[in-house]
Design an enzyme around this catalytic site. Sequence first.
Site, PDB file in Angstrom:
ATOM      1  N   ASP A  84      43.810  50.904  47.067  1.00  0.00           N
ATOM      2  CA  ASP A  84      44.082  49.529  46.620  1.00  0.00           C
ATOM      3  C   ASP A  84      43.508  49.387  45.214  1.00  0.00           C
ATOM      4  OD1 ASP A  84      44.708  46.744  46.668  1.00  0.00           O
ATOM      5  OD2 ASP A  84      42.675  46.266  47.310  1.00  0.00           O
ATOM      6  N   TYR A 129      44.767  44.050  39.508  1.00  0.00           N
ATOM      7  CA  TYR A 129      46.064  44.526  39.013  1.00  0.00           C
ATOM      8  C   TYR A 129      47.015  43.344  38.773  1.00  0.00           C
ATOM      9  CZ  TYR A 129      45.412  49.471  40.596  1.00  0.00           C
ATOM     10  OH  TYR A 129      45.012  50.776  40.786  1.00  0.00           O
ATOM     11  N   GLY A 130      46.720  42.225  39.447  1.00  0.00           N
ATOM     12  CA  GLY A 130      47.683  41.132  39.598  1.00  0.00           C
ATOM     13  C   GLY A 130      48.299  40.577  38.331  1.00  0.00           C
ATOM     14  N   CYS A 183      48.053  47.711  49.206  1.00  0.00           N
ATOM     15  CA  CYS A 183      48.101  46.773  48.082  1.00  0.00           C
ATOM     16  C   CYS A 183      49.528  46.270  47.933  1.00  0.00           C
ATOM     17  CB  CYS A 183      47.655  47.498  46.814  1.00  0.00           C
ATOM     18  SG  CYS A 183      47.707  46.461  45.335  1.00  0.00           S
ATOM     19  N   ASN A 184      49.709  44.973  48.075  1.00  0.00           N
ATOM     20  CA  ASN A 184      51.052  44.391  47.926  1.00  0.00           C
ATOM     21  C   ASN A 184      51.556  44.553  46.500  1.00  0.00           C
ATOM     22  OD1 ASN A 184      51.594  42.451  50.513  1.00  0.00           O
ATOM     23  ND2 ASN A 184      49.432  42.661  50.081  1.00  0.00           N
ATOM     24  N   GLU A 188      36.057  40.903  45.017  1.00  0.00           N
ATOM     25  CA  GLU A 188      35.421  42.066  44.368  1.00  0.00           C
ATOM     26  C   GLU A 188      33.921  41.816  44.153  1.00  0.00           C
ATOM     27  OE1 GLU A 188      36.750  45.226  43.251  1.00  0.00           O
ATOM     28  OE2 GLU A 188      38.294  44.599  44.664  1.00  0.00           O
ATOM     29  N   CYS A 207      48.177  39.391  49.872  1.00  0.00           N
ATOM     30  CA  CYS A 207      47.288  40.249  49.070  1.00  0.00           C
ATOM     31  C   CYS A 207      46.203  40.724  50.017  1.00  0.00           C
ATOM     32  CB  CYS A 207      46.687  39.442  47.927  1.00  0.00           C
ATOM     33  SG  CYS A 207      45.315  40.269  47.097  1.00  0.00           S
ATOM     34  N   THR A 208      45.897  42.024  49.987  1.00  0.00           N
ATOM     35  CA  THR A 208      44.975  42.576  50.988  1.00  0.00           C
ATOM     36  C   THR A 208      43.525  42.138  50.774  1.00  0.00           C
ATOM     37  OG1 THR A 208      44.846  44.613  49.675  1.00  0.00           O
ATOM     38  CG2 THR A 208      46.411  44.566  51.510  1.00  0.00           C
ATOM     39  N   HIS A 209      43.225  41.547  49.636  1.00  0.00           N
ATOM     40  CA  HIS A 209      41.876  40.996  49.455  1.00  0.00           C
ATOM     41  C   HIS A 209      41.672  39.720  50.292  1.00  0.00           C
ATOM     42  CE1 HIS A 209      41.671  43.663  45.960  1.00  0.00           C
ATOM     43  NE2 HIS A 209      40.407  43.345  45.794  1.00  0.00           N
TER      44      HIS A 209
HETATM   45  N1  DGL Z   1      44.821  43.809  47.069  1.00  0.00           N
HETATM   46  C1  DGL Z   1      45.816  43.718  46.037  1.00  0.00           C
HETATM   47  C2  DGL Z   1      47.130  43.236  46.628  1.00  0.00           C
HETATM   48  O1  DGL Z   1      47.327  43.322  47.817  1.00  0.00           O
HETATM   49  C3  DGL Z   1      45.294  42.910  44.884  1.00  0.00           C
HETATM   50  C4  DGL Z   1      45.930  43.244  43.585  1.00  0.00           C
HETATM   51  C5  DGL Z   1      45.094  42.846  42.380  1.00  0.00           C
HETATM   52  O2  DGL Z   1      44.152  43.573  42.072  1.00  0.00           O
HETATM   53  O3  DGL Z   1      45.401  41.824  41.757  1.00  0.00           O
HETATM   54  O4  DGL Z   1      48.006  42.795  45.919  1.00  0.00           O
END
Ligand code: DGL
Length: 286
Positions: free
Chosen positions: A17, A49-50, A80-81, A158, A190-192
């Site tokens: 991720d 990453y978003g 990670c989506n 984070e 989002c997995t967070h």
């Molecule tokens: N966990 C990531 C997801 O599922 C987060 C991406 C990010 O870092 O913005 O999209």
Amino acid sequence: MEKKFSSEFAAPVGVFDSGVGGLSVLREIRKHLPSEDLIYVADSGYAPYGNRSAAFIENRATAITHFLLDSNVKAIVVACNTVTVVAVNRLRSWCPVPIIAMEPAIKPAANTTKSGVIGVLATTQTIASPSVSRLCAMYGNNVEVLLQPCPGLVEQVEQAELTTLSTRSMISDYVSPLLSKGADTIVLGCTHYPFLGQMIKEVVGPDVIIIDPAAPVARELSRQLANRQLTSLSDYLGCENFFTSGSVLHSKEVTSKLWGKDVEVEELPRKYCKSISCLPKYATCI
Ligand code: DGL
């Protein structure tokens, strides 16, 4: 990695991720597949990453996929989506092992809602992606789909700020417009966000259903391993190896908190932190 595996089914599964969010998927994988060895990469040095470009995200996903392949994984889970909607097709075009990935769970939400209104919480990149437009077109005919980008929430996780007032106020800002338009089902895209699940529940109240796709992803991995006869046959419990591209000390603290026990975290080797612009050596394997 030093460890060598005697056969394919004894090889580990790689999971990655942009940061620690994919641990919400890893914990479901651990529940479903207790004997598998798991390698987890948090790309926290480059998170979030978003709101990065698609090229940047693909580049990081390529570098981490290389690391996992060099670690002899038998399958990769993109936890990670954002990576999935931006880069998974390209990754699959050259990667020699199966890739299991995840998109916002719009279909199950559309099947669940009673009010006919669903909300999707996700990163800016995910919300703006053609994949999400496609999912809305496929499953959103009879329901209203409200897409809510949530900049800042990944950073809160984070930093392990799961219960602070600032996190609560961000969540409230993001879900209030969904609730006032009648959403009764909310997708964690989002997995967070599952690490904020308790607080999201408190803010939305008991009548709103929250959908987290981590368990279906773990089941899909289990199916794919079984179909390819790659499931571990070991009688022993599998182990987890954690890597980060960010600060090892910080990652150890946050990962231990989110994982629920003290863990060691290793530094992602530097060669996988550089930009990878050429086609990978594995390109010849397809
Ligand atoms: N966990 C990531 C997801 O599922 C987060 C991406 C990010 O870092 O913005 O999209």
